[in-house]
Write an enzyme that holds these catalytic residues in place. Structure first.
Site, mmCIF file in Angstrom:
data_model
loop_
_atom_site.group_PDB
_atom_site.id
_atom_site.type_symbol
_atom_site.label_atom_id
_atom_site.label_comp_id
_atom_site.label_asym_id
_atom_site.label_seq_id
_atom_site.Cartn_x
_atom_site.Cartn_y
_atom_site.Cartn_z
ATOM 1 C CG ASP A 121 -0.306 -0.169 2.593
ATOM 2 O OD1 ASP A 121 0.783 -0.872 2.590
ATOM 3 O OD2 ASP A 121 -0.709 0.718 3.512
ATOM 4 C CD GLU A 188 4.386 0.697 6.908
ATOM 5 O OE1 GLU A 188 5.068 0.814 7.509
ATOM 6 O OE2 GLU A 188 3.542 1.367 6.065
HETATM 7 ZN ZN LIG Z 1 6.859 2.046 4.111
#
Ligand SMILES: [Zn+2]
Length: 373
Positions: A121, A188
């Site tokens: 992401d 994340e």
């Molecule tokens: Zn990163």
């Protein structure tokens, strides 16, 4: 009197000798590995693949806001197409819809596995800033010797780097001694609770205990340590803690023609001023000390003498580190006032004033201790 002078001279001589000896034995700790054989790689294919990967809008929006699953699924398909050997020979599991876990079986079951991580992401782009980009954030444009866009450095380059390396090793017929896990989380940038944490829970449930875990973290830097000419690889071994606190002041409010002695805004402003002007105590932890043990020997003699003798010079080092925000953040918990809200009419006293302060905690500091402070 003469004796005292002699004693002091002797002591000074011992101290000086100690400083010199410690500095002389403070020698380079850099590894000198044999140079690796140069691989024949298809550079154009690698560049094109990264450029394509950037074009998938695998965006992590702050929790609660819209999130589009399609780019994640498309990105998975893109990986399958780009790394056919990996997808034929490794076991692939989709964890919690969008995260990926690959298992590459090792030759020796008795060895602990290793785990290589990255995330697929990226953070969103503020629409107002879009026109300020040299090349559009999801264009993956190749120009001036770079691939441009979100994820080129953070962190699709790692996803492709890991998969590319495994693909190449498979083509060479290589099988690792220990089992290798590849874990690619999908959230994340907003904490990893739905991606990496779910993968961790799955591995833990299977009683997998890796020998080591390698994740993204910092970079090979140029010129950020004054006095070191060579590039310095900053290896992240931990992450600072994270805490956000909201301060709220409520008052009666009312008309501005009859103001009380202090307003909600005034009280809150003084509180923020107090928080901002009192710094958390500094602490040079073992990780920071080790960093200087490795960097120190690469410096010129005058600086080396200081780092080689931290037992004497630590207060000096702490003062030096406190001078720049980057190094200061290595040695203390930091705080930043990021939101301030109060009032919406010029002649009305606000009944409420609010501010948000974001803290980054150095290892050893706890949330409770920060709140207490
Ligand atoms: Zn990163």
């Amino acid at each position: 009197m003469k004796r005292l002078a002699q004693l002091l001279t002797a002591l000074f001589g011992v101290l000086l000798a100690l400083l010199v000896i410690r500095t002389m034995t403070f020698t380079s700790r850099q590894l000198r590995p044999p140079s690796a054989e140069k691989l024949q790689l298809d550079k154009d294919a690698i560049v094109t693949r990264l450029s394509e990967a950037i074009q998938f809008k695998t965006i992590s929006f702050e929790s609660g806001t819209e999130s589009n699953p399609d780019p994640f699924r498309d990105f998975h398909a893109f990986l399958a197409k780009s790394f056919p050997r990996v997808h034929a020979q490794l076991t692939r599991e989709v964890v919690n819809d969008h995260s990926l876990l690959y298992t590459w079986k090792g030759k020796d079951d008795r060895l602990k596995p290793i785990l290589l991580m990255a995330h697929i992401d990226v953070v969103p782009v503020d629409p107002d800033s879009e026109k300020l980009w040299t090349h559009a954030p999801f264009s993956g444009q190749v120009a001036d010797g770079y691939v441009w866009g979100r994820g080129t450095m953070d962190d699709k380059v790692s996803v492709l780097g890991i998969l590319g390396a495994v693909e190449k090793l498979l083509a060479d017929g290589f099988q690792p001694q220990c089992t290798v896990y590849l874990a690619f989380g999908h959230d994340e940038e907003i904490g990893g609770q739905n991606g990496a944490a779910k993968i961790a829970a799955l591995l833990s449930q299977r009683r997998v205990e890796p020998e080591f875990v390698l994740d993204e973290g910092s970079a090979i830097t140029d010129g950020i340590i004054p006095g070191v000419a060579a590039p310095v690889a900053m290896i992240g071994i931990g992450e600072k803690g994270y805490l956000t606190l909201q301060l709220t002041v409520t008052s009666i409010g009312g008309h501005s023609s009859l103001p009380p002695s202090e307003s909600a805004i005034g009280i809150l402003s003084r509180a923020i001023d107090k928080v901002e002007t009192t710094r958390f105590p500094r602490r040079v932890n073992d990780a920071v000390k080790e960093f200087f043990n490795f960097v120190g020997p690469e410096l010129s003699w005058d600086k080396k003498v200081l780092l080689a003798n931290l037992w004497l010079t630590e207060p000096w080092l702490e003062r030096e580190l406190a001078k720049s925000p980057l190094t200061d953040s290595m040695i203390r918990t930091t705080k930043a006032t990021t939101i301030f809200q109060a009032g919406d009419k010029e002649n009305v006293l606000p009944a409420r004033a609010q501010a948000v302060i974001n803290f980054r905690l150095i290892s050893g500091d706890t949330t409770d201790a920060v709140i207490e402070r």
